[in-house]
Design a protein around this motif. Sequence first.
Motif, short mmCIF file in Angstrom:
data_model
loop_
_atom_site.label_atom_id
_atom_site.label_comp_id
_atom_site.label_asym_id
_atom_site.label_seq_id
_atom_site.Cartn_x
_atom_site.Cartn_y
_atom_site.Cartn_z
N GLU A 118 -15.74 18.82 17.42
CA GLU A 118 -15.76 17.89 16.30
C GLU A 118 -17.16 17.55 15.81
O GLU A 118 -17.32 16.92 14.76
CB GLU A 118 -15.02 16.61 16.70
N GLY A 119 -18.19 17.92 16.59
CA GLY A 119 -19.53 17.73 16.07
C GLY A 119 -20.40 16.80 16.89
O GLY A 119 -20.00 16.27 17.94
N THR A 120 -21.59 16.59 16.38
CA THR A 120 -22.65 15.89 17.11
C THR A 120 -22.28 14.46 17.47
O THR A 120 -22.55 14.01 18.59
CB THR A 120 -23.94 15.90 16.27
N ALA A 121 -21.68 13.73 16.56
CA ALA A 121 -21.37 12.33 16.83
C ALA A 121 -20.43 12.19 18.03
O ALA A 121 -20.62 11.31 18.89
CB ALA A 121 -20.75 11.68 15.60
N ILE A 122 -19.43 13.05 18.10
CA ILE A 122 -18.48 13.01 19.21
C ILE A 122 -19.17 13.42 20.50
O ILE A 122 -18.98 12.79 21.56
CB ILE A 122 -17.28 13.93 18.93
#
Length: 305
Positions: A114-118
Amino acid sequence: MEIQGIIPVMLTPFTANNEVDYDGLRKLTDWYIDNGADTLFATCQSSEILYLSLEEKIKITQTVIDQTKGRIPVVTSGHTGVTFDEQVAELQAMYDTGADAVILITNRLDPNNEGTAILKANFEKLLSALPKDITLGLYECPVPYRRLLTDEEITYFAGFNNIVVLKDVSCDLATVKRRLELTKNSKLKIVNANAAIAFDAMKAGSQGFSGVFNNIHPDLYAYLYKNKESQDPIIQELAHFLAICGAAESFGYPNFAKLMHVKIGTFKHYGSRVIPADIKEKYWAVEELLDHIMQGSDLYRRKIK
Protein backbone atom coordinates in the motif's frame (compact mmCIF):
# COMPACT_ATOMS: atom_id res chain seq x y z
CA MET A 1 30.13 -6.13 16.06
CA GLU A 2 29.87 -4.97 12.44
CA ILE A 3 27.17 -6.68 10.34
CA GLN A 4 28.88 -6.64 6.95
CA GLY A 5 31.23 -8.59 4.69
CA ILE A 6 30.43 -12.12 3.53
CA ILE A 7 27.02 -12.95 5.01
CA PRO A 8 25.76 -16.44 4.09
CA VAL A 9 22.01 -16.90 4.04
CA MET A 10 22.05 -20.17 5.94
CA LEU A 11 20.59 -23.45 4.76
CA THR A 12 18.52 -25.66 7.07
CA PRO A 13 19.59 -29.31 6.84
CA PHE A 14 16.80 -31.85 7.30
CA THR A 15 16.86 -35.52 8.23
CA ALA A 16 15.33 -38.26 6.09
CA ASN A 17 12.18 -37.75 8.19
CA ASN A 18 12.02 -34.05 7.28
CA GLU A 19 13.03 -32.89 10.76
CA VAL A 20 15.72 -30.27 11.35
CA ASP A 21 19.16 -31.91 11.46
CA TYR A 22 20.76 -29.96 14.30
CA ASP A 23 24.02 -31.93 14.19
CA GLY A 24 24.29 -31.11 10.51
CA LEU A 25 23.47 -27.48 11.28
CA ARG A 26 26.39 -27.30 13.71
CA LYS A 27 28.77 -28.70 11.10
CA LEU A 28 27.38 -26.28 8.52
CA THR A 29 27.92 -23.34 10.89
CA ASP A 30 31.59 -24.29 11.26
CA TRP A 31 31.92 -24.73 7.48
CA TYR A 32 30.72 -21.16 6.85
CA ILE A 33 33.14 -19.74 9.39
CA ASP A 34 36.04 -21.84 8.10
CA ASN A 35 35.30 -20.59 4.58
CA GLY A 36 35.38 -16.86 5.14
CA ALA A 37 31.97 -15.85 6.52
CA ASP A 38 31.95 -12.55 8.45
CA THR A 39 28.36 -12.82 9.72
CA LEU A 40 25.76 -15.62 9.64
CA PHE A 41 22.14 -14.99 8.68
CA ALA A 42 19.97 -17.69 10.27
CA THR A 43 16.24 -18.22 9.57
CA CYS A 44 16.04 -16.40 6.24
CA GLN A 45 14.47 -17.46 2.94
CA SER A 46 17.32 -19.89 2.20
CA SER A 47 16.62 -21.42 5.62
CA GLU A 48 13.08 -22.13 4.35
CA ILE A 49 11.68 -19.63 6.82
CA LEU A 50 8.07 -20.01 5.62
CA TYR A 51 8.22 -23.77 6.25
CA LEU A 52 9.58 -23.59 9.81
CA SER A 53 7.58 -23.39 13.02
CA LEU A 54 8.41 -20.61 15.47
CA GLU A 55 9.88 -23.24 17.78
CA GLU A 56 12.17 -24.46 14.99
CA LYS A 57 13.23 -20.89 14.13
CA ILE A 58 14.14 -20.28 17.77
CA LYS A 59 16.08 -23.54 18.14
CA ILE A 60 17.88 -23.07 14.80
CA THR A 61 19.01 -19.58 15.81
CA GLN A 62 20.07 -20.74 19.28
CA THR A 63 22.01 -23.66 17.78
CA VAL A 64 23.88 -21.38 15.36
CA ILE A 65 24.70 -18.87 18.12
CA ASP A 66 25.91 -21.64 20.41
CA GLN A 67 28.07 -23.22 17.71
CA THR A 68 29.49 -19.88 16.59
CA LYS A 69 30.74 -19.18 20.14
CA GLY A 70 31.16 -15.48 19.48
CA ARG A 71 33.57 -15.94 16.57
CA ILE A 72 31.41 -13.84 14.24
CA PRO A 73 28.01 -12.11 14.59
CA VAL A 74 24.75 -14.00 14.03
CA VAL A 75 21.64 -12.25 12.75
CA THR A 76 18.21 -13.81 12.39
CA SER A 77 14.76 -13.00 11.05
CA GLY A 78 11.82 -15.28 11.77
CA HIS A 79 9.64 -12.40 10.57
CA THR A 80 6.81 -14.07 8.65
CA GLY A 81 3.66 -13.41 10.66
CA VAL A 82 0.57 -11.86 9.11
CA THR A 83 -0.92 -10.13 12.13
CA PHE A 84 0.75 -7.53 14.33
CA ASP A 85 0.62 -9.82 17.37
CA GLU A 86 2.22 -12.68 15.43
CA GLN A 87 5.03 -10.43 14.27
CA VAL A 88 5.71 -9.06 17.74
CA ALA A 89 5.85 -12.60 19.14
CA GLU A 90 8.26 -13.73 16.41
CA LEU A 91 10.57 -10.74 16.68
CA GLN A 92 10.59 -10.83 20.49
CA ALA A 93 11.48 -14.53 20.37
CA MET A 94 14.34 -13.85 17.94
CA TYR A 95 15.60 -11.03 20.17
CA ASP A 96 15.50 -13.38 23.15
CA THR A 97 17.89 -15.80 21.41
CA GLY A 98 20.67 -13.25 21.86
CA ALA A 99 21.24 -12.73 18.14
CA ASP A 100 23.34 -9.69 17.25
CA ALA A 101 20.52 -8.25 15.14
CA VAL A 102 16.92 -9.10 14.26
CA ILE A 103 16.13 -8.70 10.57
CA LEU A 104 12.80 -7.23 9.48
CA ILE A 105 11.33 -8.40 6.18
CA THR A 106 10.14 -5.40 4.20
CA ASN A 107 7.07 -7.08 2.71
CA ARG A 108 5.81 -7.83 6.23
CA LEU A 109 5.92 -4.10 6.99
CA ASP A 110 3.65 -3.45 4.01
CA PRO A 111 1.89 -6.78 3.32
CA ASN A 112 -0.59 -5.41 0.79
CA ASN A 113 1.89 -3.13 -1.00
CA GLU A 114 0.00 0.00 0.00
CA GLY A 115 2.98 2.33 0.10
CA THR A 116 5.30 4.34 2.28
CA ALA A 117 2.79 5.64 4.81
CA ILE A 118 1.63 2.12 5.70
CA LEU A 119 5.19 0.77 5.86
CA LYS A 120 6.29 3.54 8.23
CA ALA A 121 3.20 3.20 10.42
CA ASN A 122 3.60 -0.56 10.74
CA PHE A 123 7.32 -0.24 11.47
CA GLU A 124 6.81 2.39 14.16
CA LYS A 125 4.05 0.32 15.76
CA LEU A 126 6.38 -2.70 15.85
CA LEU A 127 9.26 -0.62 17.16
CA SER A 128 7.15 0.64 20.06
CA ALA A 129 6.31 -2.95 21.05
CA LEU A 130 9.87 -4.32 20.92
CA PRO A 131 12.74 -3.94 23.41
CA LYS A 132 14.31 -0.48 23.32
CA ASP A 133 17.83 -1.87 22.91
CA ILE A 134 17.03 -4.09 19.92
CA THR A 135 19.39 -3.93 16.93
CA LEU A 136 17.59 -4.30 13.61
CA GLY A 137 18.27 -4.98 9.96
CA LEU A 138 16.15 -5.01 6.80
CA TYR A 139 15.70 -7.69 4.13
CA GLU A 140 13.86 -7.27 0.83
CA CYS A 141 12.84 -10.93 0.81
CA PRO A 142 11.15 -11.77 -2.53
CA VAL A 143 8.53 -14.05 -0.89
CA PRO A 144 5.56 -13.65 -0.75
CA TYR A 145 6.41 -10.60 -2.86
CA ARG A 146 9.49 -8.45 -3.38
CA ARG A 147 8.94 -5.16 -1.55
CA LEU A 148 11.83 -2.93 -2.61
CA LEU A 149 12.39 0.16 -0.51
CA THR A 150 12.05 3.57 -2.13
CA ASP A 151 14.73 6.24 -1.80
CA GLU A 152 12.49 8.04 0.70
CA GLU A 153 12.19 4.86 2.78
CA ILE A 154 15.94 4.19 2.64
CA THR A 155 16.58 7.70 3.93
CA TYR A 156 13.95 7.22 6.64
CA PHE A 157 15.47 3.97 7.93
CA ALA A 158 18.97 5.41 7.75
CA GLY A 159 17.84 7.91 10.38
CA PHE A 160 17.61 5.18 13.04
CA ASN A 161 20.87 4.39 14.82
CA ASN A 162 19.74 0.85 15.65
CA ILE A 163 19.14 -0.20 12.00
CA VAL A 164 22.51 -1.47 10.84
CA VAL A 165 22.15 -3.47 7.61
CA LEU A 166 20.01 -3.83 4.49
CA LYS A 167 20.18 -7.06 2.50
CA ASP A 168 19.63 -5.40 -0.87
CA VAL A 169 17.62 -7.46 -3.36
CA SER A 170 17.21 -4.75 -6.01
CA CYS A 171 19.54 -6.72 -8.33
CA ASP A 172 20.36 -3.39 -9.95
CA LEU A 173 23.78 -1.74 -9.72
CA ALA A 174 22.45 1.80 -10.19
CA THR A 175 20.04 1.27 -7.29
CA VAL A 176 22.82 -0.08 -5.07
CA LYS A 177 24.99 2.95 -5.86
CA ARG A 178 22.13 5.34 -5.11
CA ARG A 179 21.42 3.60 -1.80
CA LEU A 180 25.08 3.80 -0.84
CA GLU A 181 24.97 7.55 -1.37
CA LEU A 182 21.74 7.92 0.62
CA THR A 183 23.20 6.04 3.62
CA LYS A 184 26.81 7.26 3.56
CA ASN A 185 26.52 9.24 6.81
CA SER A 186 24.47 6.62 8.68
CA LYS A 187 25.02 3.29 10.43
CA LEU A 188 22.97 1.49 7.78
CA LYS A 189 25.18 -0.81 5.68
CA ILE A 190 24.05 -1.82 2.18
CA VAL A 191 24.94 -5.43 1.36
CA ASN A 192 24.12 -6.63 -2.16
CA ALA A 193 22.67 -10.12 -2.65
CA ASN A 194 22.84 -10.54 -6.43
CA ALA A 195 25.68 -12.59 -7.96
CA ALA A 196 25.55 -10.94 -11.38
CA ILE A 197 26.45 -7.51 -9.97
CA ALA A 198 28.41 -8.70 -6.91
CA PHE A 199 31.87 -7.53 -7.97
CA ASP A 200 30.76 -4.17 -9.35
CA ALA A 201 28.65 -3.59 -6.25
CA MET A 202 31.66 -4.35 -4.03
CA LYS A 203 33.80 -1.90 -5.99
CA ALA A 204 31.04 0.72 -5.68
CA GLY A 205 31.06 0.37 -1.89
CA SER A 206 28.55 -2.38 -1.05
CA GLN A 207 29.72 -3.64 2.33
CA GLY A 208 29.94 -7.28 1.37
CA PHE A 209 27.84 -9.96 -0.31
CA SER A 210 24.84 -11.93 0.94
CA GLY A 211 23.79 -14.01 -2.04
CA VAL A 212 22.74 -17.65 -2.12
CA PHE A 213 26.05 -18.87 -3.56
CA ASN A 214 27.71 -18.13 -0.26
CA ASN A 215 26.34 -21.61 0.37
CA ILE A 216 28.62 -23.01 -2.36
CA HIS A 217 31.87 -20.99 -2.34
CA PRO A 218 31.86 -18.22 0.28
CA ASP A 219 35.66 -18.35 0.40
CA LEU A 220 35.84 -17.19 -3.21
CA TYR A 221 33.49 -14.29 -2.54
CA ALA A 222 35.57 -13.44 0.53
CA TYR A 223 38.70 -13.35 -1.63
CA LEU A 224 36.94 -11.20 -4.23
CA TYR A 225 35.74 -8.76 -1.56
CA LYS A 226 39.14 -8.52 0.09
CA ASN A 227 40.82 -7.89 -3.27
CA LYS A 228 38.16 -5.78 -4.98
CA GLU A 229 40.65 -2.95 -5.64
CA SER A 230 43.33 -5.26 -7.06
CA GLN A 231 44.35 -4.90 -10.71
CA ASP A 232 45.41 -8.56 -10.92
CA PRO A 233 43.58 -10.08 -13.95
CA ILE A 234 42.67 -13.15 -11.86
CA ILE A 235 40.26 -10.99 -9.83
CA GLN A 236 38.13 -10.05 -12.84
CA GLU A 237 38.35 -13.63 -14.10
CA LEU A 238 37.10 -14.90 -10.75
CA ALA A 239 34.28 -12.34 -10.79
CA HIS A 240 33.10 -13.64 -14.18
CA PHE A 241 33.17 -17.24 -12.93
CA LEU A 242 31.14 -16.42 -9.81
CA ALA A 243 28.55 -14.45 -11.76
CA ILE A 244 28.01 -17.32 -14.20
CA CYS A 245 27.73 -19.86 -11.37
CA GLY A 246 24.96 -17.76 -9.84
CA ALA A 247 22.65 -18.69 -12.73
CA ALA A 248 22.51 -22.24 -11.35
CA GLU A 249 20.21 -21.00 -8.57
CA SER A 250 17.29 -21.84 -10.88
CA PHE A 251 18.21 -25.54 -10.83
CA GLY A 252 16.40 -26.45 -7.65
CA TYR A 253 17.81 -24.19 -4.94
CA PRO A 254 18.15 -24.69 -1.96
CA ASN A 255 18.40 -28.44 -2.68
CA PHE A 256 21.14 -27.70 -5.22
CA ALA A 257 23.36 -26.18 -2.53
CA LYS A 258 22.43 -28.91 -0.06
CA LEU A 259 23.50 -31.54 -2.58
CA MET A 260 26.99 -30.03 -2.57
CA HIS A 261 27.10 -30.28 1.22
CA VAL A 262 26.06 -33.92 1.06
CA LYS A 263 28.91 -34.49 -1.41
CA ILE A 264 31.50 -32.88 0.89
CA GLY A 265 30.08 -34.51 4.02
CA THR A 266 28.61 -31.55 5.92
CA PHE A 267 25.29 -33.36 6.37
CA LYS A 268 23.51 -36.41 4.97
CA HIS A 269 20.38 -35.36 3.07
CA TYR A 270 19.75 -32.76 0.36
CA GLY A 271 15.96 -32.64 0.58
CA SER A 272 14.00 -29.51 1.51
CA ARG A 273 10.49 -28.56 2.49
CA VAL A 274 10.42 -26.01 -0.34
CA ILE A 275 11.11 -28.56 -3.09
CA PRO A 276 9.90 -32.01 -1.98
CA ALA A 277 10.81 -33.58 -5.35
CA ASP A 278 14.22 -35.11 -6.00
CA ILE A 279 16.10 -32.45 -7.99
CA LYS A 280 18.22 -35.14 -9.68
CA GLU A 281 15.02 -36.27 -11.42
CA LYS A 282 13.34 -32.88 -11.82
CA TYR A 283 16.32 -30.99 -13.27
CA TRP A 284 18.22 -32.80 -16.01
CA ALA A 285 21.96 -33.17 -15.42
CA VAL A 286 21.80 -31.02 -12.27
CA GLU A 287 24.39 -33.13 -10.47
CA GLU A 288 26.77 -32.87 -13.41
CA LEU A 289 26.31 -29.09 -13.41
CA LEU A 290 27.08 -28.97 -9.70
CA ASP A 291 30.19 -31.09 -10.25
CA HIS A 292 31.44 -28.57 -12.84
CA ILE A 293 30.89 -25.72 -10.39
CA MET A 294 32.68 -27.58 -7.60
CA GLN A 295 35.60 -28.43 -9.88
CA GLY A 296 35.75 -24.84 -11.16
CA SER A 297 35.72 -23.54 -7.60
CA ASP A 298 38.63 -25.80 -6.70
CA LEU A 299 40.50 -24.62 -9.80
CA TYR A 300 40.18 -20.98 -8.68
CA ARG A 301 41.19 -21.90 -5.15
CA ARG A 302 44.43 -23.28 -6.56
CA LYS A 303 44.94 -20.22 -8.76
CA ILE A 304 44.62 -17.73 -5.92
CA LYS A 305 46.38 -19.77 -3.25
